[in-house]
Design a protein around this motif. Structure first.
Motif, mmCIF file in Angstrom:
data_model
loop_
_atom_site.group_PDB
_atom_site.id
_atom_site.type_symbol
_atom_site.label_atom_id
_atom_site.label_comp_id
_atom_site.label_asym_id
_atom_site.label_seq_id
_atom_site.Cartn_x
_atom_site.Cartn_y
_atom_site.Cartn_z
ATOM 1 N N UNK A 1 0.823 -1.205 0.000
ATOM 2 C CA UNK A 1 0.000 0.000 0.000
ATOM 3 C C UNK A 1 0.856 1.254 0.000
ATOM 4 N N UNK A 2 0.497 2.203 -0.887
ATOM 5 C CA UNK A 2 1.089 3.535 -0.846
ATOM 6 C C UNK A 2 0.317 4.356 0.173
ATOM 7 N N UNK A 3 1.019 4.831 1.182
ATOM 8 C CA UNK A 3 0.403 5.615 2.245
ATOM 9 C C UNK A 3 1.239 6.874 2.461
ATOM 10 N N UNK A 4 0.765 7.744 3.336
ATOM 11 C CA UNK A 4 1.620 8.851 3.748
ATOM 12 C C UNK A 4 2.902 8.288 4.356
ATOM 13 N N UNK A 5 4.022 8.922 4.052
ATOM 14 C CA UNK A 5 5.302 8.428 4.544
ATOM 15 C C UNK A 5 5.320 8.358 6.064
ATOM 16 N N UNK A 6 4.732 9.345 6.723
ATOM 17 C CA UNK A 6 4.699 9.360 8.182
ATOM 18 C C UNK A 6 3.998 8.114 8.721
ATOM 19 N N UNK A 7 2.868 7.763 8.125
ATOM 20 C CA UNK A 7 2.149 6.560 8.545
ATOM 21 C C UNK A 7 3.019 5.334 8.338
ATOM 22 N N UNK A 8 3.641 5.229 7.172
ATOM 23 C CA UNK A 8 4.454 4.059 6.856
ATOM 24 C C UNK A 8 5.612 3.901 7.839
ATOM 25 N N UNK B 1 8.639 -1.360 5.650
ATOM 26 C CA UNK B 1 8.682 -0.202 4.761
ATOM 27 C C UNK B 1 9.600 -0.572 3.605
ATOM 28 N N UNK B 2 9.043 -0.660 2.396
ATOM 29 C CA UNK B 2 9.830 -1.164 1.264
ATOM 30 C C UNK B 2 10.118 -0.096 0.212
ATOM 31 N N UNK B 3 9.634 1.128 0.422
ATOM 32 C CA UNK B 3 9.911 2.157 -0.566
ATOM 33 C C UNK B 3 9.436 3.526 -0.119
ATOM 34 N N UNK B 4 9.982 4.536 -0.749
ATOM 35 C CA UNK B 4 9.583 5.921 -0.519
ATOM 36 C C UNK B 4 9.346 6.570 -1.875
ATOM 37 N N UNK C 1 5.513 13.299 1.080
ATOM 38 C CA UNK C 1 5.920 12.116 0.330
ATOM 39 C C UNK C 1 5.095 10.911 0.759
ATOM 40 N N UNK C 2 5.162 9.867 -0.044
ATOM 41 C CA UNK C 2 4.461 8.618 0.268
ATOM 42 C C UNK C 2 5.473 7.537 0.636
ATOM 43 N N UNK C 3 5.002 6.570 1.388
ATOM 44 C CA UNK C 3 5.793 5.388 1.687
ATOM 45 C C UNK C 3 5.063 4.160 1.182
ATOM 46 N N UNK C 4 5.811 3.118 0.879
ATOM 47 C CA UNK C 4 5.210 1.861 0.443
ATOM 48 C C UNK C 4 5.321 0.867 1.593
ATOM 49 N N UNK C 5 4.176 0.523 2.158
ATOM 50 C CA UNK C 5 4.109 -0.430 3.269
ATOM 51 C C UNK C 5 3.746 -1.797 2.712
#
Length: 259
Positions: free
Chosen positions: A129-136, A161-164, A177-181
């Motif tokens: 899932x792409x989420x807010x980076x802070x959440x990830x 956390x597998x990506x930004x 930015x988004x994070x990939x969880x």
């Protein structure tokens, strides 16, 4: 003229606008060149990620809540037989009974509900899932601290956390930015099913804040000598903050306090 922008903001829509990023996320969702039998996409949007996921799936259900986008998606993928575009709220979907995966560019305002849906789905294999980076970062311990949800679900789910993703890869451009969880259901849980109820009680008590510290909170349910011994076994300082305790140390606490 401003109506589409208002709807986009109300639905928390930020579409992937970069093909390379969509391809990268698709590879994270379906790693090692595998194909998944069934994948559910959350928030197909304009189909940027859908197009990259489709070759990696035997069957892809692309969910889209915005009625303006559904006809365009159906037109775009009418020649792609494995893609089924589904109009409506993903959260209204009943989880499949056979193994399935989830992937998607999650509306930031609905992240918590979608994650909860995934955790409750017993046939889920994984969610990317792409989420807010802070959440990830918070959910995956990237700050060196852990949340109640992550620790409570840890025996059955691995969080990473597998990506930004830079915010400029989206349109409209979000403020962050988004994070990939990536959440993977463990094939073999770390605890027996009969122990999960006590695990949840222990973790929720620890995160309750009652007593002012993790050590004090646990003493409300266990004798001090047992809590002291459990902390020694887990190599934890009695003054440690609850969020600083990694899941594997929680497992040792549970082992000592439930024995």
């Amino acid at each position: 003229m401003a109506r589409p922008a208002r709807i986009s903001r109300a639905l928390s829509q930020n579409f992937l606008a970069d093909r390379a990023t969509a391809e990268h996320v698709a590879r994270l969702a379906v790693p090692h060149g595998r194909q998944v039998p069934l994948l559910l996409e959350v928030g197909a949007g304009k189909g940027a990620l859908t197009a990259r996921l489709a070759p990696r799936c035997h069957e892809l259900h692309a969910h889209e809540i915005d009625p303006r986008l559904v006809p365009k998606l159906r037109t775009r993928f009418r020649a792609t037989p494995q893609v089924r575009v589904i109009a409506g709220d993903f959260l209204d979907t009943r989880p499949p009974r056979t193994p399935f995966a989830v992937a998607g560019n999650v509306p930031f305002s609905r992240t918590a509900d979608i994650v909860d849906w995934c955790l409750r789905a017993t046939a889920l294999t994984d969610a990317t899932l792409l989420t807010q980076l802070e959440y990830a970062r918070k959910r995956t311990g990237d700050y060196g601290s852990w949340t109640l949800l992550t620790v409570r679900s840890w025996p059955c789910h691995d969080w990473r956390l597998v990506g930004r993703i830079d915010r400029r890869r989206f349109s409209p451009v979000p403020r962050v930015d988004a994070g990939v969880v990536r959440i993977e259901r463990r094939r073999t849980p770390l605890l027996e099913p009969a122990a999960l109820h006590d695990w949840r009680k222990l973790v929720e008590l620890g995160f309750s804040g009652v007593g002012g510290s993790l050590h004090a909170s646990l003493r409300r349910a266990h004798p001090r000598r047992r809590v002291d011994a459990a902390f020694r076994a887990a190599r934890l300082d009695q003054r440690v903050l609850v969020g600083e305790v990694p899941p594997d140390h929680w497992l040792r606490l549970h082992q000592e306090l439930s024995s």
